[in-house]
Write a protein that holds these residues in place. Sequence first.
Motif, short mmCIF file in Angstrom:
data_model
loop_
_atom_site.label_atom_id
_atom_site.label_comp_id
_atom_site.label_asym_id
_atom_site.label_seq_id
_atom_site.Cartn_x
_atom_site.Cartn_y
_atom_site.Cartn_z
N MET A 336 -10.34 -55.92 1.81
CA MET A 336 -10.65 -57.23 1.24
C MET A 336 -10.65 -57.19 -0.29
O MET A 336 -10.08 -58.07 -0.96
CB MET A 336 -12.00 -57.72 1.77
N PHE A 337 -11.28 -56.15 -0.88
CA PHE A 337 -11.36 -56.09 -2.34
C PHE A 337 -10.02 -55.72 -2.96
O PHE A 337 -9.70 -56.17 -4.07
CB PHE A 337 -12.45 -55.09 -2.76
N ILE A 338 -9.22 -54.90 -2.27
CA ILE A 338 -7.87 -54.59 -2.77
C ILE A 338 -7.02 -55.85 -2.78
O ILE A 338 -6.28 -56.12 -3.73
CB ILE A 338 -7.22 -53.48 -1.91
N ASP A 339 -7.15 -56.65 -1.71
CA ASP A 339 -6.40 -57.91 -1.66
C ASP A 339 -6.84 -58.86 -2.77
O ASP A 339 -6.02 -59.59 -3.35
CB ASP A 339 -6.57 -58.57 -0.29
N TYR A 340 -8.13 -58.86 -3.06
CA TYR A 340 -8.63 -59.69 -4.15
C TYR A 340 -8.03 -59.23 -5.49
O TYR A 340 -7.56 -60.05 -6.30
CB TYR A 340 -10.15 -59.64 -4.22
N THR A 342 -5.31 -57.58 -5.93
CA THR A 342 -3.89 -57.90 -5.91
C THR A 342 -3.66 -59.35 -6.32
O THR A 342 -2.76 -59.67 -7.10
CB THR A 342 -3.30 -57.65 -4.51
N MET A 343 -4.48 -60.21 -5.77
CA MET A 343 -4.36 -61.64 -6.09
C MET A 343 -4.61 -61.88 -7.58
O MET A 343 -3.92 -62.66 -8.24
CB MET A 343 -5.34 -62.44 -5.23
N MET A 344 -5.60 -61.20 -8.13
CA MET A 344 -5.94 -61.43 -9.55
C MET A 344 -4.93 -60.81 -10.50
O MET A 344 -4.70 -61.32 -11.60
CB MET A 344 -7.33 -60.85 -9.84
N HIS A 345 -4.29 -59.68 -10.08
CA HIS A 345 -3.37 -58.98 -10.98
C HIS A 345 -1.92 -59.19 -10.64
O HIS A 345 -1.05 -58.99 -11.50
CB HIS A 345 -3.66 -57.47 -10.97
N GLY A 346 -1.67 -59.52 -9.38
CA GLY A 346 -0.28 -59.65 -8.95
C GLY A 346 0.33 -58.33 -8.55
O GLY A 346 1.50 -58.23 -8.20
N SER A 347 -0.48 -57.22 -8.59
CA SER A 347 0.00 -55.91 -8.14
C SER A 347 -1.16 -55.15 -7.55
O SER A 347 -2.27 -55.19 -8.05
CB SER A 347 0.61 -55.13 -9.31
N ARG A 348 -0.91 -54.44 -6.46
CA ARG A 348 -1.97 -53.71 -5.76
C ARG A 348 -2.45 -52.54 -6.61
O ARG A 348 -1.67 -51.81 -7.22
CB ARG A 348 -1.43 -53.20 -4.41
N GLN A 349 -3.78 -52.36 -6.60
CA GLN A 349 -4.35 -51.26 -7.38
C GLN A 349 -3.97 -49.93 -6.77
O GLN A 349 -3.85 -49.80 -5.57
CB GLN A 349 -5.88 -51.37 -7.38
#
Length: 349
Positions: A336-340, A342-349
Amino acid sequence: MMSDIYSWQQGIWQKLTQNRQFRGHALLLKGKKGIGKYGFARHLAKSLLCTAPTAEQKACGECSSCGWFEQHGHPNFYQVMPEALAVHSGESSEKEESDEKSGSATTKKSASQQISIEQIRKLTDFVYMTGHQDGYKIILIYPAETMNRAAANALLKKLEEPPANVLFILVTHQTQHVLPTIRSRCQQIAMPVPDIETSIAWLKQHAINDPQACLAAAGFSPLSAQQFDQGENVAQYQQFIQHIADSKRLDALSLAEALQQTALSVVVSWLQKWCYDLISYRTTGKIRYYLNQLATIQALSGQFDLLECITFARTLNTKQRLSHHPLNPRLFLEEMFIDYATMMHGSRQ
């Protein structure tokens, strides 16, 4: 246990108890979590069992029936709830907020979050045997939406052909998750939600710090706000804010580890409210829940794609449903936090 019903419940109490006559043999008290439905249901049950009710049709608190009720030993009262709720803190009129607490992680993990068919089957002898002194027999089921399918169907059979003087009181936070056939056999009571002024005044009476912000963070339910201020999740909530408010430095894995002992539904709710405020500020310039984080939300408002945030917020509705089922809490939160992020940055951490 609280000594009286809450001020915002006085009107519904008068309406419901005026003639002590209910339409049918089952009540469904419905409304958002944290407004006192459970306490109201217990007060109603206690008053119906009382042998000398007051002029307001409230329990006298002095007769033997009231004594049995307070000692959790009334022969004509039967309560059904998930093991996880029953394990946590015993009887409490604030039990509606008990899942806001982390509690004993080991005990809560092993205890069921659902009402099982075995629990409903145990009602059979109670329902069909003669009541003590031929009085009312009352079954309180809380929260009704936690009955699994088999349990709900078993209850339905009892609701279809109940004996006289048996009253079922079902309490639910989520009416839509109660079987339609059960809802149709109940007199549905929409429980009142206090307005913001009433809630803040009540919180001030209970010495809650920053009651306005606390009430907003708790979704405008006063009992939830009280639990939020005094509960065991305060430190976890602050960790959540620190991470989520700085999306560039958000460490999804460490945050998931820190929050894995907290009820998943609570953490999902925190993130749902956060996303609501991000979207609301972008579209209206206003926020609803995180009043003390206005500056942070303003700063973040230009850093995300609005449609992506709306899409992510919708996925959290599914996450909320999944949060009540057995799974790996840490992996659930990590995703859930990775998806968040990703949404905020446009790229997965």
